[in-house]
Design a protein around this motif. Structure first.
Motif, PDB file in Angstrom:
ATOM      1  N   THR A  49       0.844  -1.190   0.000  1.00  0.00           N
ATOM      2  CA  THR A  49       0.000   0.000   0.000  1.00  0.00           C
ATOM      3  C   THR A  49       0.882   1.244   0.000  1.00  0.00           C
ATOM      4  O   THR A  49       2.011   1.231   0.484  1.00  0.00           O
ATOM      5  CB  THR A  49      -0.920   0.048   1.229  1.00  0.00           C
ATOM      6  OG1 THR A  49      -0.124   0.092   2.418  1.00  0.00           O
ATOM      7  CG2 THR A  49      -1.836  -1.172   1.272  1.00  0.00           C
ATOM      8  N   PRO A  62       4.620  -4.636  -4.421  1.00  0.00           N
ATOM      9  CA  PRO A  62       5.011  -5.616  -3.398  1.00  0.00           C
ATOM     10  C   PRO A  62       6.489  -5.984  -3.500  1.00  0.00           C
ATOM     11  O   PRO A  62       7.123  -5.844  -4.550  1.00  0.00           O
ATOM     12  CB  PRO A  62       4.123  -6.824  -3.727  1.00  0.00           C
ATOM     13  CG  PRO A  62       2.951  -6.252  -4.461  1.00  0.00           C
ATOM     14  CD  PRO A  62       3.516  -5.119  -5.255  1.00  0.00           C
ATOM     15  N   TYR A 110      -2.412  -3.776 -14.893  1.00  0.00           N
ATOM     16  CA  TYR A 110      -1.646  -4.961 -14.527  1.00  0.00           C
ATOM     17  C   TYR A 110      -0.318  -4.980 -15.272  1.00  0.00           C
ATOM     18  O   TYR A 110      -0.137  -4.309 -16.300  1.00  0.00           O
ATOM     19  CB  TYR A 110      -2.429  -6.255 -14.817  1.00  0.00           C
ATOM     20  CG  TYR A 110      -2.527  -6.628 -16.277  1.00  0.00           C
ATOM     21  CD1 TYR A 110      -1.552  -7.419 -16.890  1.00  0.00           C
ATOM     22  CD2 TYR A 110      -3.598  -6.198 -17.059  1.00  0.00           C
ATOM     23  CE1 TYR A 110      -1.642  -7.753 -18.231  1.00  0.00           C
ATOM     24  CE2 TYR A 110      -3.698  -6.537 -18.392  1.00  0.00           C
ATOM     25  CZ  TYR A 110      -2.718  -7.322 -18.971  1.00  0.00           C
ATOM     26  OH  TYR A 110      -2.812  -7.651 -20.298  1.00  0.00           O
ATOM     27  N   ILE A 141      -3.276   0.349  -3.787  1.00  0.00           N
ATOM     28  CA  ILE A 141      -3.133  -1.021  -3.296  1.00  0.00           C
ATOM     29  C   ILE A 141      -2.619  -1.865  -4.452  1.00  0.00           C
ATOM     30  O   ILE A 141      -3.185  -1.828  -5.552  1.00  0.00           O
ATOM     31  CB  ILE A 141      -4.460  -1.593  -2.771  1.00  0.00           C
ATOM     32  CG1 ILE A 141      -5.009  -0.740  -1.624  1.00  0.00           C
ATOM     33  CG2 ILE A 141      -4.273  -3.038  -2.316  1.00  0.00           C
ATOM     34  CD1 ILE A 141      -6.397  -1.177  -1.143  1.00  0.00           C
ATOM     35  N   THR A 142      -1.542  -2.630  -4.224  1.00  0.00           N
ATOM     36  CA  THR A 142      -0.989  -3.483  -5.275  1.00  0.00           C
ATOM     37  C   THR A 142      -0.881  -4.916  -4.778  1.00  0.00           C
ATOM     38  O   THR A 142      -0.634  -5.162  -3.599  1.00  0.00           O
ATOM     39  CB  THR A 142       0.391  -2.985  -5.734  1.00  0.00           C
ATOM     40  OG1 THR A 142       1.264  -2.904  -4.604  1.00  0.00           O
ATOM     41  CG2 THR A 142       0.282  -1.615  -6.374  1.00  0.00           C
ATOM     42  N   ALA A 143      -1.071  -5.857  -5.697  1.00  0.00           N
ATOM     43  CA  ALA A 143      -1.038  -7.280  -5.362  1.00  0.00           C
ATOM     44  C   ALA A 143      -0.091  -8.008  -6.304  1.00  0.00           C
ATOM     45  O   ALA A 143      -0.029  -7.706  -7.499  1.00  0.00           O
ATOM     46  CB  ALA A 143      -2.438  -7.884  -5.462  1.00  0.00           C
ATOM     47  N   ARG A 144       0.634  -8.968  -5.757  1.00  0.00           N
ATOM     48  CA  ARG A 144       1.512  -9.828  -6.553  1.00  0.00           C
ATOM     49  C   ARG A 144       0.965 -11.244  -6.557  1.00  0.00           C
ATOM     50  O   ARG A 144       0.788 -11.845  -5.500  1.00  0.00           O
ATOM     51  CB  ARG A 144       2.935  -9.826  -5.978  1.00  0.00           C
ATOM     52  CG  ARG A 144       3.915 -10.731  -6.735  1.00  0.00           C
ATOM     53  CD  ARG A 144       5.307 -10.677  -6.118  1.00  0.00           C
ATOM     54  NE  ARG A 144       5.352 -11.279  -4.793  1.00  0.00           N
ATOM     55  CZ  ARG A 144       5.518 -12.583  -4.558  1.00  0.00           C
ATOM     56  NH1 ARG A 144       5.650 -13.423  -5.570  1.00  0.00           N
ATOM     57  NH2 ARG A 144       5.566 -13.032  -3.322  1.00  0.00           N
ATOM     58  N   ILE A 145       0.695 -11.784  -7.753  1.00  0.00           N
ATOM     59  CA  ILE A 145       0.293 -13.180  -7.905  1.00  0.00           C
ATOM     60  C   ILE A 145       1.478 -13.904  -8.521  1.00  0.00           C
ATOM     61  O   ILE A 145       1.932 -13.549  -9.617  1.00  0.00           O
ATOM     62  CB  ILE A 145      -0.966 -13.332  -8.784  1.00  0.00           C
ATOM     63  CG1 ILE A 145      -2.178 -12.635  -8.122  1.00  0.00           C
ATOM     64  CG2 ILE A 145      -1.304 -14.790  -8.996  1.00  0.00           C
ATOM     65  CD1 ILE A 145      -2.423 -11.237  -8.593  1.00  0.00           C
ATOM     66  N   ILE A 163     -11.224 -11.136  -6.985  1.00  0.00           N
ATOM     67  CA  ILE A 163     -10.883  -9.985  -6.155  1.00  0.00           C
ATOM     68  C   ILE A 163     -12.040  -8.993  -6.201  1.00  0.00           C
ATOM     69  O   ILE A 163     -12.468  -8.575  -7.285  1.00  0.00           O
ATOM     70  CB  ILE A 163      -9.604  -9.296  -6.648  1.00  0.00           C
ATOM     71  CG1 ILE A 163      -8.429 -10.283  -6.643  1.00  0.00           C
ATOM     72  CG2 ILE A 163      -9.274  -8.080  -5.787  1.00  0.00           C
ATOM     73  CD1 ILE A 163      -7.181  -9.747  -7.328  1.00  0.00           C
ATOM     74  N   ASP A 204      -9.778 -13.467   2.369  1.00  0.00           N
ATOM     75  CA  ASP A 204      -8.343 -13.365   2.133  1.00  0.00           C
ATOM     76  C   ASP A 204      -7.958 -11.949   1.706  1.00  0.00           C
ATOM     77  O   ASP A 204      -8.730 -11.257   1.041  1.00  0.00           O
ATOM     78  CB  ASP A 204      -7.902 -14.345   1.041  1.00  0.00           C
ATOM     79  CG  ASP A 204      -8.171 -15.794   1.417  1.00  0.00           C
ATOM     80  OD1 ASP A 204      -8.050 -16.123   2.609  1.00  0.00           O
ATOM     81  OD2 ASP A 204      -8.516 -16.586   0.513  1.00  0.00           O
ATOM     82  N   ASN A 205      -6.745 -11.569   2.071  1.00  0.00           N
ATOM     83  CA  ASN A 205      -6.135 -10.323   1.583  1.00  0.00           C
ATOM     84  C   ASN A 205      -7.019  -9.100   1.790  1.00  0.00           C
ATOM     85  O   ASN A 205      -7.107  -8.235   0.916  1.00  0.00           O
ATOM     86  CB  ASN A 205      -5.770 -10.468   0.098  1.00  0.00           C
ATOM     87  CG  ASN A 205      -4.846 -11.648  -0.153  1.00  0.00           C
ATOM     88  OD1 ASN A 205      -3.785 -11.744   0.437  1.00  0.00           O
ATOM     89  ND2 ASN A 205      -5.262 -12.560  -1.019  1.00  0.00           N
ATOM     90  N   SER A 264     -10.265 -10.956  -1.303  1.00  0.00           N
ATOM     91  CA  SER A 264     -10.222 -11.970  -2.352  1.00  0.00           C
ATOM     92  C   SER A 264     -10.683 -13.322  -1.831  1.00  0.00           C
ATOM     93  O   SER A 264     -10.777 -13.559  -0.625  1.00  0.00           O
ATOM     94  CB  SER A 264      -8.802 -12.089  -2.937  1.00  0.00           C
ATOM     95  OG  SER A 264      -7.915 -12.648  -1.988  1.00  0.00           O
TER      96      SER A 264
END
Length: 202
Positions: free
Chosen positions: A2, A17, A62, A85-89, A130, A153-154, A172
């Motif tokens: 964040t 992240p 993305y 807010i950023t997410a890593r998959i 998400i 989650d998350n 998520s």
């Protein structure tokens, strides 16, 4: 990860992240005070650029990572505050080439943002879903008092300190389904909002 921009700018830096590796999928969400557009640098791909007429803008993009990325600077059409807010998959957890898909988005003014239903193009798989929302005004909407059912989650909610800005939240779940319709978020107060559902192919 964040990050927040607490002073007006048209070139916000969005923190990513840690420990990004080649092939990871990075999803970045930016909610900005004011009604404007965003331009993401290549090779980022924008999948949502939506303004609400009375107060804030939602931007989602993305990246298929090369590895080692730590931040991205976005160019916006207005100089305002924003939250990110950023997410890593991880590369092993997603399809590798199929882009994430997102709903057209719902917009209203209430205390119960509803991300809406999404039917991704790949059918019934163990999809990562998400739910996300953005809202105007850092003072009244948060904290969130209720999350979409089964989205455990998350869970992240983010406000910007010190005056007028925007707020953002995500949660998520993993579910094998051809479509998904998350329930509503419940905010502390009524506010103008946008809400979306994102699907990531496994």
């Amino acid at each position: 990860a964040t990050s927040t921009l607490t002073s007006n700018s048209s070139s916000p830096s969005v923190t990513l992240p840690a420990s990004i590796a080649a092939g990871d999928l990075i999803i970045a969400i930016m909610m900005q005070d004011g009604t404007g557009t965003a331009t993401w640098p290549s090779p980022w791909v924008e999948i949502k650029d939506q303004s609400m007429g009375n107060g804030f803008s939602s931007h989602v993009a993305y990246l298929i990572a090369s590895g080692g990325e730590t931040a991205v600077t976005v160019t916006t059409s207005i100089a305002e505050r924003s939250v990110h807010i950023t997410a890593r998959i991880s590369a092993a957890s997603w399809h590798g080439t199929t882009p994430p898909e997102i709903t057209a988005g719902a917009n209203s003014s209430s205390a119960t943002p509803d991300p809406g239903s999404l039917t991704p193009s790949w059918g019934a798989l163990n999809t990562l879903w998400i739910a996300l929302l953005g809202a105007d005004d850092s003072a009244s909407p948060f904290p969130i008092t209720g999350w979409p059912t089964n989205y455990v989650d998350n869970k992240v909610q983010l406000t910007s300190p010190g005056g007028s800005s925007a707020v953002a939240a995500i949660a998520s779940r993993g579910l094998n389904a051809a479509s998904e319709n998350p329930g509503v978020f419940t905010m502390t107060g009524t506010e103008t909002w946008s809400a979306f559902t994102i699907a990531v192919r496994p």
